[in-house]
Design a protein around this motif. Structure first.
Motif, PDB file in Angstrom:
ATOM      1  N   LEU A  35       0.858  -1.182   0.000  1.00  0.00           N
ATOM      2  CA  LEU A  35       0.000   0.000   0.000  1.00  0.00           C
ATOM      3  C   LEU A  35       0.898   1.237   0.000  1.00  0.00           C
ATOM      4  CD1 LEU A  35      -2.807  -0.738   2.635  1.00  0.00           C
ATOM      5  CD2 LEU A  35      -3.106  -0.450   0.173  1.00  0.00           C
ATOM      6  N   VAL A  36       0.810   2.028  -1.065  1.00  0.00           N
ATOM      7  CA  VAL A  36       1.697   3.178  -1.217  1.00  0.00           C
ATOM      8  C   VAL A  36       0.906   4.459  -0.981  1.00  0.00           C
ATOM      9  CG1 VAL A  36       3.318   4.363  -2.741  1.00  0.00           C
ATOM     10  CG2 VAL A  36       3.043   1.878  -2.907  1.00  0.00           C
ATOM     11  N   GLY A  37       1.363   5.274  -0.023  1.00  0.00           N
ATOM     12  CA  GLY A  37       0.648   6.520   0.235  1.00  0.00           C
ATOM     13  C   GLY A  37       0.999   7.135   1.569  1.00  0.00           C
ATOM     14  N   ASP A  38      -0.002   7.729   2.195  1.00  0.00           N
ATOM     15  CA  ASP A  38       0.140   8.413   3.482  1.00  0.00           C
ATOM     16  C   ASP A  38       0.297   7.355   4.574  1.00  0.00           C
ATOM     17  OD1 ASP A  38      -0.171   9.841   5.816  1.00  0.00           O
ATOM     18  OD2 ASP A  38      -1.898  10.995   5.128  1.00  0.00           O
ATOM     19  N   ALA A  39       1.542   7.053   4.951  1.00  0.00           N
ATOM     20  CA  ALA A  39       1.822   5.918   5.827  1.00  0.00           C
ATOM     21  C   ALA A  39       1.089   5.974   7.172  1.00  0.00           C
ATOM     22  CB  ALA A  39       3.332   5.781   6.029  1.00  0.00           C
ATOM     23  N   PRO A  40       1.148   7.079   7.925  1.00  0.00           N
ATOM     24  CA  PRO A  40       0.437   7.099   9.213  1.00  0.00           C
ATOM     25  C   PRO A  40      -1.058   6.827   9.068  1.00  0.00           C
ATOM     26  CG  PRO A  40       1.980   8.935   9.069  1.00  0.00           C
ATOM     27  CD  PRO A  40       1.913   8.327   7.698  1.00  0.00           C
ATOM     28  N   ARG A  41      -1.651   7.410   8.059  1.00  0.00           N
ATOM     29  CA  ARG A  41      -3.087   7.226   7.848  1.00  0.00           C
ATOM     30  C   ARG A  41      -3.398   5.781   7.462  1.00  0.00           C
ATOM     31  NH1 ARG A  41      -6.667  10.847   3.601  1.00  0.00           N
ATOM     32  NH2 ARG A  41      -8.733  10.006   4.129  1.00  0.00           N
ATOM     33  N   LEU A  42      -2.567   5.192   6.604  1.00  0.00           N
ATOM     34  CA  LEU A  42      -2.785   3.815   6.169  1.00  0.00           C
ATOM     35  C   LEU A  42      -2.612   2.840   7.333  1.00  0.00           C
ATOM     36  CD1 LEU A  42      -0.933   3.866   2.721  1.00  0.00           C
ATOM     37  CD2 LEU A  42      -3.398   4.009   3.136  1.00  0.00           C
ATOM     38  N   GLU A  43      -1.599   3.059   8.141  1.00  0.00           N
ATOM     39  CA  GLU A  43      -1.372   2.178   9.294  1.00  0.00           C
ATOM     40  C   GLU A  43      -2.521   2.270  10.280  1.00  0.00           C
ATOM     41  OE1 GLU A  43       2.402   3.639  10.471  1.00  0.00           O
ATOM     42  OE2 GLU A  43       3.521   2.424   9.014  1.00  0.00           O
ATOM     43  N   ALA A  49      -9.248  -1.563  11.042  1.00  0.00           N
ATOM     44  CA  ALA A  49      -9.929  -2.668  10.360  1.00  0.00           C
ATOM     45  C   ALA A  49      -9.615  -4.013  10.993  1.00  0.00           C
ATOM     46  CB  ALA A  49      -9.528  -2.680   8.890  1.00  0.00           C
ATOM     47  N   GLY A  50      -8.693  -4.013  11.955  1.00  0.00           N
ATOM     48  CA  GLY A  50      -8.345  -5.256  12.638  1.00  0.00           C
ATOM     49  C   GLY A  50      -7.354  -6.112  11.883  1.00  0.00           C
ATOM     50  N   TYR A  51      -6.674  -5.530  10.880  1.00  0.00           N
ATOM     51  CA  TYR A  51      -5.705  -6.321  10.121  1.00  0.00           C
ATOM     52  C   TYR A  51      -4.366  -6.357  10.861  1.00  0.00           C
ATOM     53  CZ  TYR A  51      -2.709  -8.172   6.523  1.00  0.00           C
ATOM     54  OH  TYR A  51      -1.815  -8.963   5.858  1.00  0.00           O
ATOM     55  N   SER A  52      -3.827  -7.559  11.045  1.00  0.00           N
ATOM     56  CA  SER A  52      -2.559  -7.697  11.766  1.00  0.00           C
ATOM     57  C   SER A  52      -1.612  -8.675  11.072  1.00  0.00           C
ATOM     58  CB  SER A  52      -2.818  -8.173  13.200  1.00  0.00           C
ATOM     59  OG  SER A  52      -3.513  -9.420  13.197  1.00  0.00           O
ATOM     60  N   GLY A  53      -1.892  -9.002   9.830  1.00  0.00           N
ATOM     61  CA  GLY A  53      -1.051  -9.952   9.107  1.00  0.00           C
ATOM     62  C   GLY A  53       0.204  -9.303   8.555  1.00  0.00           C
ATOM     63  N   ASN A  54       0.988 -10.114   7.832  1.00  0.00           N
ATOM     64  CA  ASN A  54       2.242  -9.616   7.258  1.00  0.00           C
ATOM     65  C   ASN A  54       2.206  -9.585   5.735  1.00  0.00           C
ATOM     66  OD1 ASN A  54       2.306 -12.321   6.661  1.00  0.00           O
ATOM     67  ND2 ASN A  54       4.207 -12.763   7.758  1.00  0.00           N
ATOM     68  N   ARG A  55       1.009  -9.682   5.143  1.00  0.00           N
ATOM     69  CA  ARG A  55       0.901  -9.688   3.684  1.00  0.00           C
ATOM     70  C   ARG A  55       0.592  -8.311   3.116  1.00  0.00           C
ATOM     71  NH1 ARG A  55      -3.528 -13.927   2.852  1.00  0.00           N
ATOM     72  NH2 ARG A  55      -3.244 -13.441   0.629  1.00  0.00           N
ATOM     73  N   ILE A  56       0.426  -7.318   3.988  1.00  0.00           N
ATOM     74  CA  ILE A  56       0.281  -5.932   3.553  1.00  0.00           C
ATOM     75  C   ILE A  56       1.456  -5.140   4.102  1.00  0.00           C
ATOM     76  CG2 ILE A  56      -1.035  -3.797   3.755  1.00  0.00           C
ATOM     77  CD1 ILE A  56      -3.569  -5.328   3.691  1.00  0.00           C
ATOM     78  N   GLU A  57       2.163  -4.487   3.196  1.00  0.00           N
ATOM     79  CA  GLU A  57       3.281  -3.617   3.563  1.00  0.00           C
ATOM     80  C   GLU A  57       2.882  -2.186   3.220  1.00  0.00           C
ATOM     81  OE1 GLU A  57       7.874  -2.757   2.053  1.00  0.00           O
ATOM     82  OE2 GLU A  57       6.450  -3.848   0.775  1.00  0.00           O
TER      83      GLU A  57
END
Length: 334
Positions: A35-43, A49-57
Motif C-alpha cells: 500500500l503506497v501513500g500516506d503511511a500514518p493514515r494507512l497504518e 480494520a483489525g488487520y494484523s497480518g504480514n501480507r500488507i506492507e
C-alpha cells in the motif's frame, strides 16, 4: 505475487483501496500488497480494520496526485508521489503489478516516465471489456495514446487479440478497426493507413476490416482498435448511455407494476451489474513490462478487490510473454 496499490488514488482515498486490499487477501492466498501513500493514515486504517497480518506492507509516499491536477505536470513536479513510487517498485522488480484508481493520465504518464515497455512495443494502450449482444468485446486504446500511428494500431490488434483469447476465452478473436464506415477507403489518413497495414500483416486472417461504432455493441468483432482520443470518447459516452437507459427503463417499468415489482427491481439491479466497472475491476495497460490495472476513479472496495484479482489472473496467463513472441514476428507477410 506482490502488487503495488496506489492507496491515494481515486475519488475517495484511501478507504476503498485499503478495504479492497484486505478483502483480496482473503480470496487470493498467494497475494501480498504494498500500500503506497500516506503511511500514518494507512497504518491507522489497517489497525482500525483489525488487520494484523504480514501480507500488507505500507510504503510511504511524500505526495499524491489528485484527480483535478494536470497529470504530466504533477508527475514531474511531485517526483515522490504515490504513483511514481508504485511504478518504480515494478521497475525494480519489487512488485509484479501496479493497481490504481487515480487519474488515468497520471497513471499512464508515470508509467511512460519509467519507459517500462515490453520488447518491440512502440506505445502501450488501455484495453477495456465491453458487453455486446454476442457476449463481450475488447476496445483498445481508450486513452493512453491519443496520437497513434498505424503501427501502433497494428500492435494494439495483436495485444488485444492475445488478451481476448487468454482472459475472455475466445479461441480466435476477430479484430476490427473502428471507422466511420465499413467500406475500404473510408476514414482519415491514419485509419486508411492502419487498414492497409493490418490487411497485409501476418494477422490478416484475424482482421475483418473496418467496423462502425454501432458494431461495438452488436458484437461485430471480438477486438476493436482505435486511437486513444476516439476510444476515450466512446468509453465515456457508453458509460453514460448505459446508465441513462437503465435508469430510464427502470423508472418507467416499475411505475406501471403493481405485482412483481420487487422481482423487476432485482432484474434491473442484475442488469446494472452487467455494465458496472466494479465487476471487472479495472482496465489493463497492455504493452508494459509488468502489469498495470487502471481502475475507475469512483471505484469502491469491491472494484479494487476485483482489480487485484484481475492482475493476478493476467500474470497466470503469461500474456506479456505471448505479446513479446508475437511482436517479434515480421509484421508484413511476403
Amino acid at each position: 505475487m506482490r502488487i503495488a496499490l496506489d492507496a491515494m488514488g481515486g475519488d475517495f482515498p484511501p478507504d476503498p483501496n485499503v478495504m479492497g486490499a484486505i478483502e483480496a487477501l482473503k480470496l487470493l492466498p498467494e497475494l501480498s500488497v504494498s500500500l503506497v501513500g500516506d503511511a500514518p493514515r494507512l497504518e491507522q486504517m489497517l489497525a482500525e480494520a483489525g488487520y494484523s497480518g504480514n501480507r500488507i506492507e505500507v510504503v510511504p509516499a511524500e505526495s499524491w496526485i489528485t484527480m483535478d491536477e494536470k497529470p504530466a505536470e504533477a508527475v514531474r513536479k511531485k517526483p515522490k508521489n504515490s504513483l511514481n513510487i508504485c511504478w518504480q517498485l515494478m521497475a525494480d522488480k519489487a512488485v509484479d503489478a501496479v493497481v490504481s484508481a487515480g487519474h488515468t493520465g497520471a497513471v499512464v504518464a508515470a508509467g511512460l516516465r519509467t519507459k517500462l515497455f515490453l520488447p518491440g512495443v512502440k506505445r502501450p494502450g488501455i484495453a477495456v471489456i465491453l458487453p455486446t449482444l454476442r457476449g463481450t468485446t475488447v476496445l483498445m486504446d481508450v486513452g493512453a495514446n491519443p496520437q497513434a500511428r498505424s503501427e501502433h494500431l497494428y500492435q494494439y490488434g495483436i495485444m488485444g487479440a492475445i488478451f481476448a483469447r487468454e482472459i475472455l476465452g475466445i479461441e480466435s478473436p476477430r479484430v476490427g478497426l473502428m471507422n466511420i464506415g465499413s467500406e475500404d477507403g473510408k476514414g482519415n489518413d491514419l485509419v486508411r493507413e492502419a487498414h492497409a497495414y493490418l490487411a497485409a500483416s501476418h494477422i490478416q486472417h484475424q482482421y475483418i476490416g473496418n467496423v462502425e461504432g454501432r458494431g461495438i455493441y452488436y458484437g461485430d468483432a471480438d477486438v476493436i482498435i482505435c486511437e486513444g482520443f476516439v476510444g476515450n470518447v466512446v468509453l465515456k459516452a457508453s458509460e453514460a448511455m448505459a446508465d441513462m437507459l437503465i435508469r430510464t427503463a427502470a423508472k418507467h417499468v416499475l411505475a406501471h407494476l403493481t405485482h412483481e415489482k420487487e422481482a423487476a427491481a432485482g432484474a434491473f439491479r442484475t442488469l446494472t451489474q452487467q455494465f458496472a466497472y466494479s465487476e471487472s475491476g479495472g482496465a489493463p495497460l497492455l504493452g508494459i513490462d509488468g502489469i498495470c490495472m487502471i481502475c475507475h476513479g469512483s471505484s469502491d472496495a469491491r472494484a479494487i478487490t476485483n482489480a487485484l484479482k484481475a492482475a493476478a489472473k493476467f500474470k497466470d496467463r503469461n500474456i506479456n510473454e505471448q505479446i513479446v513472441d508475437e511482436l517479434a514476428r515480421p509484421p508484413v507477410t511476403t
